[in-house]
Scaffold this motif. Structure first.
Motif, PDB file in Angstrom:
ATOM      1  N   LYS A  32       0.832  -1.205   0.000  1.00  0.00           N
ATOM      2  CA  LYS A  32       0.000   0.000   0.000  1.00  0.00           C
ATOM      3  C   LYS A  32       0.865   1.253   0.000  1.00  0.00           C
ATOM      4  O   LYS A  32       0.627   2.187  -0.772  1.00  0.00           O
ATOM      5  N   SER A  33       1.880   1.272   0.836  1.00  0.00           N
ATOM      6  CA  SER A  33       2.764   2.426   0.938  1.00  0.00           C
ATOM      7  C   SER A  33       3.488   2.712  -0.382  1.00  0.00           C
ATOM      8  O   SER A  33       3.574   3.859  -0.813  1.00  0.00           O
ATOM      9  N   LEU A  34       3.978   1.661  -1.036  1.00  0.00           N
ATOM     10  CA  LEU A  34       4.739   1.849  -2.277  1.00  0.00           C
ATOM     11  C   LEU A  34       3.846   2.207  -3.463  1.00  0.00           C
ATOM     12  O   LEU A  34       4.246   3.001  -4.315  1.00  0.00           O
ATOM     13  N   THR A  35       2.649   1.636  -3.544  1.00  0.00           N
ATOM     14  CA  THR A  35       1.824   1.803  -4.743  1.00  0.00           C
ATOM     15  C   THR A  35       0.806   2.940  -4.659  1.00  0.00           C
ATOM     16  O   THR A  35       0.297   3.371  -5.694  1.00  0.00           O
ATOM     17  N   SER A  36       0.500   3.432  -3.469  1.00  0.00           N
ATOM     18  CA  SER A  36      -0.501   4.501  -3.341  1.00  0.00           C
ATOM     19  C   SER A  36      -0.097   5.725  -4.154  1.00  0.00           C
ATOM     20  O   SER A  36       1.062   6.119  -4.169  1.00  0.00           O
ATOM     21  N   GLY A  37      -1.087   6.268  -4.857  1.00  0.00           N
ATOM     22  CA  GLY A  37      -0.858   7.448  -5.667  1.00  0.00           C
ATOM     23  C   GLY A  37      -0.308   7.162  -7.053  1.00  0.00           C
ATOM     24  O   GLY A  37      -0.010   8.092  -7.801  1.00  0.00           O
ATOM     25  N   HIS A  38      -0.173   5.887  -7.408  1.00  0.00           N
ATOM     26  CA  HIS A  38       0.438   5.516  -8.689  1.00  0.00           C
ATOM     27  C   HIS A  38      -0.514   4.695  -9.557  1.00  0.00           C
ATOM     28  O   HIS A  38      -1.537   4.212  -9.094  1.00  0.00           O
ATOM     29  N   HIS A  39      -0.140   4.522 -10.811  1.00  0.00           N
ATOM     30  CA  HIS A  39      -0.828   3.600 -11.720  1.00  0.00           C
ATOM     31  C   HIS A  39      -0.366   2.185 -11.379  1.00  0.00           C
ATOM     32  O   HIS A  39       0.839   1.959 -11.166  1.00  0.00           O
ATOM     33  N   ILE A  40      -1.307   1.257 -11.315  1.00  0.00           N
ATOM     34  CA  ILE A  40      -0.977  -0.155 -11.088  1.00  0.00           C
ATOM     35  C   ILE A  40      -1.538  -0.963 -12.258  1.00  0.00           C
ATOM     36  O   ILE A  40      -2.696  -0.814 -12.632  1.00  0.00           O
ATOM     37  N   ILE A  41      -0.675  -1.796 -12.833  1.00  0.00           N
ATOM     38  CA  ILE A  41      -1.044  -2.618 -13.980  1.00  0.00           C
ATOM     39  C   ILE A  41      -1.240  -4.046 -13.504  1.00  0.00           C
ATOM     40  O   ILE A  41      -0.386  -4.579 -12.775  1.00  0.00           O
ATOM     41  N   MET A  42      -2.353  -4.649 -13.936  1.00  0.00           N
ATOM     42  CA  MET A  42      -2.644  -6.013 -13.506  1.00  0.00           C
ATOM     43  C   MET A  42      -3.458  -6.731 -14.572  1.00  0.00           C
ATOM     44  O   MET A  42      -4.059  -6.090 -15.445  1.00  0.00           O
ATOM     45  N   GLY A  43      -3.529  -8.031 -14.457  1.00  0.00           N
ATOM     46  CA  GLY A  43      -4.420  -8.818 -15.293  1.00  0.00           C
ATOM     47  C   GLY A  43      -5.827  -8.796 -14.730  1.00  0.00           C
ATOM     48  O   GLY A  43      -6.060  -8.441 -13.571  1.00  0.00           O
ATOM     49  N   PRO A  53     -11.902  -2.051  -6.048  1.00  0.00           N
ATOM     50  CA  PRO A  53     -10.644  -1.424  -6.484  1.00  0.00           C
ATOM     51  C   PRO A  53      -9.858  -0.860  -5.296  1.00  0.00           C
ATOM     52  O   PRO A  53     -10.445  -0.412  -4.304  1.00  0.00           O
ATOM     53  N   LEU A  54      -8.548  -0.909  -5.401  1.00  0.00           N
ATOM     54  CA  LEU A  54      -7.683  -0.422  -4.325  1.00  0.00           C
ATOM     55  C   LEU A  54      -7.720   1.104  -4.308  1.00  0.00           C
ATOM     56  O   LEU A  54      -7.585   1.741  -5.355  1.00  0.00           O
ATOM     57  N   PRO A  55      -7.904   1.693  -3.130  1.00  0.00           N
ATOM     58  CA  PRO A  55      -8.032   3.153  -3.069  1.00  0.00           C
ATOM     59  C   PRO A  55      -6.730   3.875  -3.435  1.00  0.00           C
ATOM     60  O   PRO A  55      -5.636   3.352  -3.239  1.00  0.00           O
ATOM     61  N   ASN A  56      -6.897   5.089  -3.954  1.00  0.00           N
ATOM     62  CA  ASN A  56      -5.802   6.004  -4.237  1.00  0.00           C
ATOM     63  C   ASN A  56      -4.799   5.449  -5.255  1.00  0.00           C
ATOM     64  O   ASN A  56      -3.607   5.694  -5.148  1.00  0.00           O
ATOM     65  N   ARG A  57      -5.290   4.672  -6.216  1.00  0.00           N
ATOM     66  CA  ARG A  57      -4.448   4.145  -7.292  1.00  0.00           C
ATOM     67  C   ARG A  57      -5.259   4.127  -8.581  1.00  0.00           C
ATOM     68  O   ARG A  57      -6.477   3.923  -8.542  1.00  0.00           O
ATOM     69  N   THR A  58      -4.587   4.307  -9.706  1.00  0.00           N
ATOM     70  CA  THR A  58      -5.235   4.193 -11.011  1.00  0.00           C
ATOM     71  C   THR A  58      -5.028   2.771 -11.505  1.00  0.00           C
ATOM     72  O   THR A  58      -3.893   2.332 -11.678  1.00  0.00           O
ATOM     73  N   HIS A  59      -6.126   2.049 -11.714  1.00  0.00           N
ATOM     74  CA  HIS A  59      -6.067   0.641 -12.122  1.00  0.00           C
ATOM     75  C   HIS A  59      -6.034   0.530 -13.643  1.00  0.00           C
ATOM     76  O   HIS A  59      -6.924   1.057 -14.321  1.00  0.00           O
ATOM     77  N   VAL A  60      -5.024  -0.163 -14.151  1.00  0.00           N
ATOM     78  CA  VAL A  60      -4.920  -0.463 -15.575  1.00  0.00           C
ATOM     79  C   VAL A  60      -5.005  -1.981 -15.693  1.00  0.00           C
ATOM     80  O   VAL A  60      -4.156  -2.695 -15.147  1.00  0.00           O
ATOM     81  N   ALA A  84       1.592   2.608 -22.080  1.00  0.00           N
ATOM     82  CA  ALA A  84       1.365   3.856 -22.821  1.00  0.00           C
ATOM     83  C   ALA A  84       0.391   4.793 -22.111  1.00  0.00           C
ATOM     84  O   ALA A  84       0.475   6.013 -22.291  1.00  0.00           O
ATOM     85  N   VAL A  85      -0.535   4.255 -21.303  1.00  0.00           N
ATOM     86  CA  VAL A  85      -1.509   5.107 -20.611  1.00  0.00           C
ATOM     87  C   VAL A  85      -0.996   5.591 -19.247  1.00  0.00           C
ATOM     88  O   VAL A  85      -1.667   6.369 -18.580  1.00  0.00           O
ATOM     89  N   CYS A  86       0.191   5.147 -18.852  1.00  0.00           N
ATOM     90  CA  CYS A  86       0.765   5.533 -17.556  1.00  0.00           C
ATOM     91  C   CYS A  86       1.704   6.726 -17.728  1.00  0.00           C
ATOM     92  O   CYS A  86       2.406   6.817 -18.731  1.00  0.00           O
ATOM     93  N   PRO A  87       1.725   7.638 -16.749  1.00  0.00           N
ATOM     94  CA  PRO A  87       2.616   8.803 -16.868  1.00  0.00           C
ATOM     95  C   PRO A  87       4.091   8.369 -16.840  1.00  0.00           C
ATOM     96  O   PRO A  87       4.487   7.556 -16.007  1.00  0.00           O
ATOM     97  N   GLU A  88       4.869   8.914 -17.752  1.00  0.00           N
ATOM     98  CA  GLU A  88       6.280   8.535 -17.846  1.00  0.00           C
ATOM     99  C   GLU A  88       7.125   9.121 -16.721  1.00  0.00           C
ATOM    100  O   GLU A  88       8.198   8.604 -16.423  1.00  0.00           O
ATOM    101  N   ASP A  89       6.649  10.200 -16.106  1.00  0.00           N
ATOM    102  CA  ASP A  89       7.445  10.881 -15.082  1.00  0.00           C
ATOM    103  C   ASP A  89       7.156  10.381 -13.666  1.00  0.00           C
ATOM    104  O   ASP A  89       7.638  10.954 -12.696  1.00  0.00           O
ATOM    105  N   THR A  92       5.373   3.462 -12.124  1.00  0.00           N
ATOM    106  CA  THR A  92       4.248   2.614 -12.501  1.00  0.00           C
ATOM    107  C   THR A  92       4.541   1.238 -11.942  1.00  0.00           C
ATOM    108  O   THR A  92       5.665   0.739 -12.061  1.00  0.00           O
ATOM    109  N   PHE A  93       3.534   0.602 -11.329  1.00  0.00           N
ATOM    110  CA  PHE A  93       3.726  -0.704 -10.708  1.00  0.00           C
ATOM    111  C   PHE A  93       2.977  -1.782 -11.463  1.00  0.00           C
ATOM    112  O   PHE A  93       1.792  -1.632 -11.762  1.00  0.00           O
ATOM    113  N   ILE A  94       3.670  -2.875 -11.764  1.00  0.00           N
ATOM    114  CA  ILE A  94       3.051  -4.069 -12.323  1.00  0.00           C
ATOM    115  C   ILE A  94       2.819  -4.996 -11.138  1.00  0.00           C
ATOM    116  O   ILE A  94       3.767  -5.371 -10.446  1.00  0.00           O
ATOM    117  N   ILE A  95       1.530  -5.361 -10.890  1.00  0.00           N
ATOM    118  CA  ILE A  95       1.208  -6.071  -9.644  1.00  0.00           C
ATOM    119  C   ILE A  95       0.702  -7.500  -9.856  1.00  0.00           C
ATOM    120  O   ILE A  95       0.280  -8.147  -8.900  1.00  0.00           O
TER     121      ILE A  95
END
Length: 160
Positions: A32-43, A53-60, A84-89, A92-95
């Motif tokens: 939670k600490s590492l991924t909060s506020g970020h895009h998370i990519i999952m199957g 959905p996990l709070p405070n994260r953008t789910h891809v 491509a839909v995740c911010p480059e700056d 981004t976490f693959i979970i």
């Protein structure tokens, strides 16, 4: 930076029947600490294993299922489109799960692994971490206790 984050058994098992095999509360807090506020990519199956959905994260969500929808989530059909839909700056976490880790590994810059020091029977596995490609830069050992049935280590790898 593209970061893969996973809890992985000694034999690389991740889970069975779309569920985690172990319960490590400290690992959940770290995730939670590492991924909060970020895009998370999952199957899709990983997404569907969450109660909501996990709070405070953008789910891809990557899926081959045509017309799949999940409210408030971004749906794509490939890792390239997910990235491509995740911010480059930002990080981004693959979970997960297993197939997503396998197709995501070539894109990853960093691995945040919780190594569970036990072998488990599973039906989803993390890909082998090749010592020629990855260098461990942090390893923090944690002994089992009343809330954690297994010893585990937090391991951070960077691509060589």
């Amino acid at each position: 930076m593209i970061i893969m984050i996973a809890a992985v058994a000694e034999n690389n098992a991740l889970g069975k029947n779309n569920e985690l095999i172990w319960h490590l509360p400290n690992d959940f807090k770290r995730f939670k600490s590492l991924t909060s506020g970020h895009h998370i990519i999952m199957g899709r199956k990983t997404f569907e294993s969450f109660p909501k959905p996990l709070p405070n994260r953008t789910h891809v969500i990557i899926t081959r299922q045509k017309g799949y929808q999940a409210e408030g989530c971004i749906i794509v059909d490939s890792m390239e489109k997910a990235l491509a839909v995740c911010p480059e700056d930002k990080n981004t976490f693959i979970i997960g799960g297993g197939e997503i880790y396998t197709i995501g590994l070539p894109f990853a810059d960093k691995l945040e692994i919780t190594r569970v020091h036990h072998n488990f029977e599973g039906d989803a596995y993390f890909p082998e971490i090749n010592d020629e490609e990855w260098k461990i830069i942090v390893s923090e050992y944690n002994e089992k206790d009343e809330k954690h049935l297994y010893d585990y280590s937090y391991q951070t790898f960077i691509r060589k």
